[in-house]
Structures are given as C-alpha cells and as structure tokens.
Scaffold this active site. Structure first.
Site, PDB file in Angstrom:
ATOM      1  N   ARG A   1     -23.499 -11.199   7.521  1.00 31.77           N
ATOM      2  CA  ARG A   1     -24.473 -11.066   8.604  1.00 31.77           C
ATOM      3  C   ARG A   1     -23.881 -10.545   9.908  1.00 31.77           C
ATOM      4  NH1 ARG A   1     -29.223 -10.865   5.923  1.00 31.77           N
ATOM      5  NH2 ARG A   1     -29.370 -12.580   4.426  1.00 31.77           N
TER       6      ARG A   1
ATOM      7  N   HIS B   1     -29.224 -17.951   2.179  1.00 25.28           N
ATOM      8  CA  HIS B   1     -27.886 -18.541   2.060  1.00 25.28           C
ATOM      9  C   HIS B   1     -28.093 -19.986   1.609  1.00 25.28           C
ATOM     10  CE1 HIS B   1     -25.736 -15.144   3.967  1.00 25.28           C
ATOM     11  NE2 HIS B   1     -26.912 -14.953   4.534  1.00 25.28           N
TER      12      HIS B   1
END
Length: 208
Positions: free
Chosen positions: A174, A75
């Site tokens: 996630r 990320h």
C-alpha cells in the site's frame, strides 16, 4: 486522517521468542542492540517471518473513507472494529442542507467526507451526502436502509489491530504508487504512528 498507536508489544517479546528456538537466553542484552539486531536478522534477513507475529500493534484510525475501508479489509490477518453506520447515522439528521455547493458548504461537508484531488468528484460526493441527509431528516428512513445510499467517501472511525508480519505486507503493497492514494496515505500514517524503536523493522517495506 488521524492514526494513533494505542498499544504495542515490546520488542523483547519477539527476541525472547526467537531465543526460545535456540535456547540462547544467555546472549540476550535485555532488549538492547543485540536483541533488536536478532529480530531483524531472523525475521527480515533470514525470512523466518513467523517470529514477527509475536509483535502486535493496536491503532485508532479516524477519517478513513468507506471506500478505503473496503481495501483495508482485504488484508485479512488483522482485526477491525468499525463505527457502525446503523447506529451513528443520526449524526446527519440535525445538520443543515449542504446546498448550494459553495465554498462554505463544501468545507462543512469535509466533516463527513474524504475529498480527493478532483472538484467534480467532490461535488458529486457532497450531492450524495445531501441525498443521504434528506432520507434521514425529511423522509425519516431508518439507518439500516439509508446506509445503502452512503457515498464511498463517507468518513469512518475504527480500531485496527495487526501483527508485524502482516503490517509489513500491508506497507509493502500500500505504500506503492500503484495503490489508491488514500491507502498510500494510510500506509505512511501507520508507519509514522509506530513507536520509534520499532520502525527499523518496517523501513525496507516503504516504496517511497
């Protein structure tokens, strides 16, 4: 795992940024319900997500595995400052052996390792930890070489800063049950660590 929100941008920074576009400052209620609704409507419903980038969150994360850290680094629109293994592996040098693999030594190993729901995997992680300890304490291998023998389950500690738009993306991906279990736990912990008045912006991102 422990997650603490150390600092965050007040919501009125985002609402004032949005009102700059329309010069509608006179309609502000100084960070009240109208301004909060504006942020949600423009940023989430109308998908002008760049307005959410004005909100920033600074977290402290303790006890994340190095394996999960690799996934976190994917990320990219975020900032990470991570505990250096080159300078901190000395923490293992004076530790006693983790053998035999009995209940006491497995419990001791949890100070350094993230355990999973599989006894065989945990046992192999502890053996890898013991090999690392031997390299450091008995063979006097330097940290910058010994680190290559670190197990993926080894715990780390980091400062993590991310804007609201990127955090929404992180939570969406996630919190899914398809994500690594530890990353699911991290997603929940990050959400729970957010200030209560900010959580409404992220509730729709959670998958469970």
């Amino acid at each position: 795992m422990e997650v603490i929100c150390k600092h965050y941008t007040p919501l009125d920074i985002a609402s004032q940024a949005i009102r700059t576009c329309w010069q509608s400052f006179e309609y502000s209620d100084d960070g009240g319900c109208k301004d909060k609704e504006l942020i949600h409507r423009v940023g989430n419903i109308f998908r002008h997500s760049s307005t959410l980038e004005h909100l920033y969150y600074n977290f402290e994360i303790k006890g994340l595995s190095r394996g999960a850290l690799q996934e976190l680094s994917r990320h990219r629109i975020a900032s990470l400052s991570v505990k250096s293994s080159r300078y901190t592996l000395r923490e293992l040098k004076e530790v006693e052996s983790f053998l035999p693999l009995n209940e006491t030594n497995l419990e001791r190993a949890k100070e350094f390792l993230v355990f999973v729901d599989n006894e065989k995997v945990n046992a192999m992680s502890v053996l890898a930890l013991e090999n690392l300890r031997i390299l450091l304490s008995e063979h006097n291998i330097k940290n910058d070489l010994a680190k290559y023998a670190m197990p993926e389950s080894y715990k780390t500690h980091l400062a993590y800063s991310i804007n609201a738009r990127s955090l929404q993306n992180f939570l969406t991906l996630r919190s899914s049950n398809k994500a690594l279990k530890e990353m699911q736990d991290l997603a929940k912990a990050l959400f729970d660590a957010l200030p209560g008045e900010h959580q409404y912006l992220f509730e729709d991102c959670l998958k469970h």
